[in-house]
Design a protein around this motif. Structure first.
Motif, PDB file in Angstrom:
ATOM      1  N   ARG A 129       0.832  -1.218   0.000  1.00  0.00           N
ATOM      2  CA  ARG A 129       0.000   0.000   0.000  1.00  0.00           C
ATOM      3  C   ARG A 129       0.858   1.257   0.000  1.00  0.00           C
ATOM      4  NH1 ARG A 129      -4.875   0.234   2.537  1.00  0.00           N
ATOM      5  NH2 ARG A 129      -4.723   2.428   1.942  1.00  0.00           N
ATOM      6  N   LEU A 130       1.974   1.234   0.705  1.00  0.00           N
ATOM      7  CA  LEU A 130       2.868   2.395   0.705  1.00  0.00           C
ATOM      8  C   LEU A 130       3.464   2.624  -0.683  1.00  0.00           C
ATOM      9  CD1 LEU A 130       4.519   1.790   4.159  1.00  0.00           C
ATOM     10  CD2 LEU A 130       3.374   3.912   3.481  1.00  0.00           C
ATOM     11  N   TYR A 131       3.880   1.559  -1.345  1.00  0.00           N
ATOM     12  CA  TYR A 131       4.410   1.696  -2.708  1.00  0.00           C
ATOM     13  C   TYR A 131       3.346   2.196  -3.676  1.00  0.00           C
ATOM     14  CZ  TYR A 131       8.997  -0.591  -2.197  1.00  0.00           C
ATOM     15  OH  TYR A 131      10.287  -0.890  -1.865  1.00  0.00           O
ATOM     16  N   ASN A 162      -4.608 -11.804  15.244  1.00  0.00           N
ATOM     17  CA  ASN A 162      -5.687 -10.921  14.767  1.00  0.00           C
ATOM     18  C   ASN A 162      -5.167  -9.621  14.164  1.00  0.00           C
ATOM     19  OD1 ASN A 162      -7.570 -12.814  15.780  1.00  0.00           O
ATOM     20  ND2 ASN A 162      -7.394 -11.884  17.803  1.00  0.00           N
ATOM     21  N   LEU A 163      -4.112  -9.706  13.385  1.00  0.00           N
ATOM     22  CA  LEU A 163      -3.526  -8.504  12.793  1.00  0.00           C
ATOM     23  C   LEU A 163      -4.516  -7.730  11.925  1.00  0.00           C
ATOM     24  CD1 LEU A 163      -0.038  -9.950  11.846  1.00  0.00           C
ATOM     25  CD2 LEU A 163      -0.473  -8.122  13.485  1.00  0.00           C
ATOM     26  N   TRP A 164      -5.422  -8.447  11.275  1.00  0.00           N
ATOM     27  CA  TRP A 164      -6.340  -7.788  10.349  1.00  0.00           C
ATOM     28  C   TRP A 164      -7.415  -6.976  11.061  1.00  0.00           C
ATOM     29  CZ3 TRP A 164      -4.684  -7.005   5.735  1.00  0.00           C
ATOM     30  CH2 TRP A 164      -3.711  -7.856   5.214  1.00  0.00           C
ATOM     31  N   THR A 165      -7.461  -7.026  12.402  1.00  0.00           N
ATOM     32  CA  THR A 165      -8.388  -6.175  13.139  1.00  0.00           C
ATOM     33  C   THR A 165      -7.760  -4.819  13.462  1.00  0.00           C
ATOM     34  OG1 THR A 165      -7.689  -7.057  15.282  1.00  0.00           O
ATOM     35  CG2 THR A 165      -9.529  -8.174  14.182  1.00  0.00           C
ATOM     36  N   LEU A 166      -6.474  -4.672  13.169  1.00  0.00           N
ATOM     37  CA  LEU A 166      -5.777  -3.410  13.429  1.00  0.00           C
ATOM     38  C   LEU A 166      -6.180  -2.344  12.412  1.00  0.00           C
ATOM     39  CD1 LEU A 166      -2.199  -4.793  14.157  1.00  0.00           C
ATOM     40  CD2 LEU A 166      -3.889  -4.002  15.822  1.00  0.00           C
ATOM     41  N   ASP A 167      -5.944  -1.098  12.756  1.00  0.00           N
ATOM     42  CA  ASP A 167      -6.221   0.029  11.863  1.00  0.00           C
ATOM     43  C   ASP A 167      -5.059   0.157  10.876  1.00  0.00           C
ATOM     44  OD1 ASP A 167      -6.778   2.423  10.617  1.00  0.00           O
ATOM     45  OD2 ASP A 167      -7.198   3.513  12.471  1.00  0.00           O
ATOM     46  N   ASN A 173      -0.092   5.353   7.522  1.00  0.00           N
ATOM     47  CA  ASN A 173       0.188   6.791   7.690  1.00  0.00           C
ATOM     48  C   ASN A 173       1.346   7.021   8.650  1.00  0.00           C
ATOM     49  OD1 ASN A 173      -1.768   7.661   5.883  1.00  0.00           O
ATOM     50  ND2 ASN A 173      -3.360   7.678   7.452  1.00  0.00           N
ATOM     51  N   ALA A 174       1.420   6.223   9.711  1.00  0.00           N
ATOM     52  CA  ALA A 174       2.502   6.383  10.681  1.00  0.00           C
ATOM     53  C   ALA A 174       3.857   6.041  10.056  1.00  0.00           C
ATOM     54  CB  ALA A 174       2.248   5.509  11.909  1.00  0.00           C
ATOM     55  N   ILE A 175       3.917   4.987   9.259  1.00  0.00           N
ATOM     56  CA  ILE A 175       5.179   4.643   8.592  1.00  0.00           C
ATOM     57  C   ILE A 175       5.537   5.739   7.588  1.00  0.00           C
ATOM     58  CG2 ILE A 175       6.315   3.010   7.026  1.00  0.00           C
ATOM     59  CD1 ILE A 175       4.649   0.793   8.438  1.00  0.00           C
TER      60      ILE A 175
END
Length: 189
Positions: A129-131, A162-167, A173-175
């Protein structure tokens, strides 16, 4: 007789050289890339621990190379060949498609890991997504994203459930703004 033999050898040598140059031109965007390695091709197997997969829908990006927005369909028993820029973070996403339904991706980030995992899919999704979400040149993006510790990010993701429950937008945006903290990977109850 010897002159005819020498001419025959020269002709074959010319054919071989022309063949190699043609093959090089077909596989490279410029002839110079055949002599200076600015990309490499790697072979991958699809995860074998996932059952009832109709096919895998694969996407990848290293900032320069990708399959485009359609991705590529790969059967579980097939091998995948990817061209990517060496020593550059390369996101590879493999979405299992079962009964026409696309599930969360497995994936990895080269050159840090080469096996497809579920936590690797989350990590690769963030990088992908960043690329894909930038208007900068590929060299600028690659240089910026190479400063981020993707190995550590993948290690942190491997320790979470449960990584896919994260925002994901917040993490992306933070990276992008160099404000990522590992506490962003904690699942809130």
């Amino acid at each position: 007789m010897k002159i005819k033999k020498i001419l025959s050898i020269i002709e074959w040598t010319v054919y071989v050289v022309l063949f190699l140059l043609f093959a090089c031109a077909v596989s490279c965007t410029t002839l110079s890339c055949c002599f200076v390695q600015d990309s490499q091709i790697e072979e991958f197997s699809m995860p074998q621990n996932v059952e009832n997969v109709d096919y895998w829908l694969v996407f990848y990006s290293d900032g320069k190379n990708d399959f485009g927005s359609e991705g590529r369909r790969v059967k579980s028993e097939e091998h995948l060949f990817l061209e990517h820029t060496p020593n550059t973070a390369t996101a590879i996403l493999a979405y299992p498609v079962k009964n026409g339904i696309q599930e969360n991706p497995y994936g990895t980030i080269l050159p840090y890991k080469s096996d497809f995992t579920d936590f690797g899919g989350f990590s690769a999704y963030i990088l992908y997504r960043l690329y894909r979400g930038t208007t900068c040149t590929s060299e600028e993006v690659q240089e910026y994203l190479s400063c981020f510790n993707w190995q550590r990010f993948m290690d942190l993701c491997s320790q979470r459930q449960n990584l896919w429950t994260l925002d994901t937008e917040k993490i992306i945006n933070a990276i992008a703004t160099k404000s990522f903290r590992q506490t962003m990977l904690k699942v809130r109850n």
